[in-house]
Design a protein around this motif. Structure first.
Motif, PDB file in Angstrom:
ATOM      1  N   LYS A   2       0.834  -1.195   0.000  1.00 21.12           N
ATOM      2  CA  LYS A   2       0.000   0.000   0.000  1.00 21.12           C
ATOM      3  C   LYS A   2       0.875   1.253   0.000  1.00 21.12           C
ATOM      4  N   SER A   3       0.419   2.271  -0.713  1.00 19.72           N
ATOM      5  CA  SER A   3       1.136   3.537  -0.761  1.00 19.72           C
ATOM      6  C   SER A   3       0.422   4.568   0.099  1.00 19.72           C
ATOM      7  N   ILE A   4       1.226   5.410   0.751  1.00 15.77           N
ATOM      8  CA  ILE A   4       0.692   6.509   1.550  1.00 15.77           C
ATOM      9  C   ILE A   4       1.529   7.757   1.295  1.00 15.77           C
ATOM     10  N   ASN A   5       0.957   8.901   1.643  1.00 14.85           N
ATOM     11  CA  ASN A   5       1.667  10.168   1.540  1.00 14.85           C
ATOM     12  C   ASN A   5       1.515  10.900   2.859  1.00 14.85           C
ATOM     13  N   LEU A   6       2.609  11.022   3.592  1.00 14.91           N
ATOM     14  CA  LEU A   6       2.617  11.773   4.845  1.00 14.91           C
ATOM     15  C   LEU A   6       3.286  13.127   4.605  1.00 14.91           C
ATOM     16  N   ASN A   7       2.756  13.837   3.623  1.00 11.23           N
ATOM     17  CA  ASN A   7       3.286  15.146   3.220  1.00 11.23           C
ATOM     18  C   ASN A   7       4.765  15.044   2.907  1.00 11.23           C
ATOM     19  N   LYS A   8       5.587  15.884   3.491  1.00 10.63           N
ATOM     20  CA  LYS A   8       7.007  15.898   3.141  1.00 10.63           C
ATOM     21  C   LYS A   8       7.824  14.895   3.936  1.00 10.63           C
ATOM     22  N   LYS A   9       7.186  14.156   4.848  1.00 13.27           N
ATOM     23  CA  LYS A   9       7.924  13.230   5.697  1.00 13.27           C
ATOM     24  C   LYS A   9       8.119  11.860   5.055  1.00 13.27           C
ATOM     25  N   PHE A  10       7.101  11.363   4.356  1.00 11.99           N
ATOM     26  CA  PHE A  10       7.198  10.033   3.756  1.00 11.99           C
ATOM     27  C   PHE A  10       6.176   9.906   2.644  1.00 11.99           C
ATOM     28  N   ASN A  11       6.617   9.384   1.517  1.00 12.35           N
ATOM     29  CA  ASN A  11       5.740   9.139   0.378  1.00 12.35           C
ATOM     30  C   ASN A  11       6.286   7.918  -0.345  1.00 12.35           C
ATOM     31  N   ASN A  12       5.480   6.860  -0.406  1.00 11.92           N
ATOM     32  CA  ASN A  12       5.956   5.681  -1.130  1.00 11.92           C
ATOM     33  C   ASN A  12       5.087   5.381  -2.349  1.00 11.92           C
ATOM     34  N   TYR A  13       4.563   6.437  -2.947  1.00  7.27           N
ATOM     35  CA  TYR A  13       3.929   6.302  -4.252  1.00  7.27           C
ATOM     36  C   TYR A  13       5.024   6.223  -5.313  1.00  7.27           C
ATOM     37  N   PRO A 112      10.502   3.054  -1.460  1.00  9.77           N
ATOM     38  CA  PRO A 112      11.201   3.020  -2.746  1.00  9.77           C
ATOM     39  C   PRO A 112      12.100   4.225  -2.999  1.00  9.77           C
ATOM     40  N   HIS A 113      11.931   5.294  -2.215  1.00  4.48           N
ATOM     41  CA  HIS A 113      12.677   6.526  -2.469  1.00  4.48           C
ATOM     42  C   HIS A 113      13.669   6.868  -1.362  1.00  4.48           C
ATOM     43  N   HIS A 114      13.947   5.894  -0.488  1.00  4.11           N
ATOM     44  CA  HIS A 114      14.969   6.056   0.553  1.00  4.11           C
ATOM     45  C   HIS A 114      14.669   7.281   1.414  1.00  4.11           C
ATOM     46  N   MET A 115      13.424   7.376   1.900  1.00  4.17           N
ATOM     47  CA  MET A 115      13.012   8.558   2.654  1.00  4.17           C
ATOM     48  C   MET A 115      13.236   8.437   4.161  1.00  4.17           C
ATOM     49  N   ILE A 116      13.203   7.243   4.712  1.00  6.11           N
ATOM     50  CA  ILE A 116      13.374   7.121   6.158  1.00  6.11           C
ATOM     51  C   ILE A 116      14.795   7.497   6.550  1.00  6.11           C
ATOM     52  N   TYR A 117      15.755   6.999   5.809  1.00  3.21           N
ATOM     53  CA  TYR A 117      17.143   7.427   5.982  1.00  3.21           C
ATOM     54  C   TYR A 117      17.483   8.244   4.744  1.00  3.21           C
ATOM     55  N   ASN A 118      17.245   9.534   4.824  1.00  2.00           N
ATOM     56  CA  ASN A 118      17.465  10.398   3.667  1.00  2.00           C
ATOM     57  C   ASN A 118      18.894  10.296   3.171  1.00  2.00           C
ATOM     58  N   ASP A 119      19.029  10.282   1.875  1.00  2.00           N
ATOM     59  CA  ASP A 119      20.329  10.216   1.233  1.00  2.00           C
ATOM     60  C   ASP A 119      20.207  11.029  -0.046  1.00  2.00           C
ATOM     61  N   ASP A 120      21.057  12.018  -0.206  1.00  2.00           N
ATOM     62  CA  ASP A 120      20.968  12.888  -1.377  1.00  2.00           C
ATOM     63  C   ASP A 120      21.074  12.124  -2.693  1.00  2.00           C
ATOM     64  N   ARG A 121      21.780  10.999  -2.674  1.00  2.00           N
ATOM     65  CA  ARG A 121      21.907  10.224  -3.916  1.00  2.00           C
ATOM     66  C   ARG A 121      20.581   9.628  -4.346  1.00  2.00           C
ATOM     67  N   TYR A 122      19.733   9.273  -3.371  1.00  2.00           N
ATOM     68  CA  TYR A 122      18.479   8.608  -3.689  1.00  2.00           C
ATOM     69  C   TYR A 122      17.268   9.421  -3.261  1.00  2.00           C
ATOM     70  N   GLY A 123      17.484  10.575  -2.713  1.00  2.00           N
ATOM     71  CA  GLY A 123      16.398  11.363  -2.130  1.00  2.00           C
ATOM     72  C   GLY A 123      15.227  11.554  -3.077  1.00  2.00           C
TER      73      GLY A 123
END
Length: 138
Positions: A2-13, A112-123
């Protein structure tokens, strides 16, 4: 899945059907064999980019899990980040159960976008992604 969008904190769409199908392919064809082959190395902290979540990251993952799966994890439950291969920062978060000396990983959610551990390479660059696995059925 399932995909969710928590505004700028987490989005796995996903960007589009191609990205969603690529992630599904990786999960089904690579993640399951990877966990089977390397499970003991992972829980021994001997596999790069695979580790247990602690403190704020664990609390954040618990929030995401509740939003996606509609259940709360036991406070003592371990949550692991699993990454494998070179898949543009794709991370899978799993719970871990150990019964009779056998390890059982169970999926909680995909990052899918490496948001929990932000990384500029994959941000995650675009906050406008809105394609989910449910859209693949249409």
């Amino acid at each position: 899945m399932k995909s969710i969008n928590l505004n700028k904190k987490f989005n796995n769409y996903y960007k589009d059907v191609g990205e969603a199908c690529f992630v599904a392919y990786i999960l089904l064809n690579e993640l399951i064999p990877f966990l089977k082959e390397h499970g003991k190395e992972i829980v021994s902290n001997n596999y790069r980019h695979c580790h247990i979540l602690k403190d704020k990251k664990k609390s954040f993952a618990e929030l995401i899990n509740k939003e996606i799966n509609n259940f709360e994890l036991d406070p003592d439950e371990e949550i692991w980040e699993v990454a494998f291969g070179n898949h543009n920062g794709l991370r899978v978060y799993v719970g871990l159960a150990n019964y009779n000396d056998s390890l059982y990983f169970y999926p909680l959610f995909i990052d899918p976008h490496h948001m929990i551990y932000n990384d500029d390479r994959y941000g995650f660059k675009s906050k406008n992604y809105n394609f989910s696995f449910n859209d693949v059925k249409k």
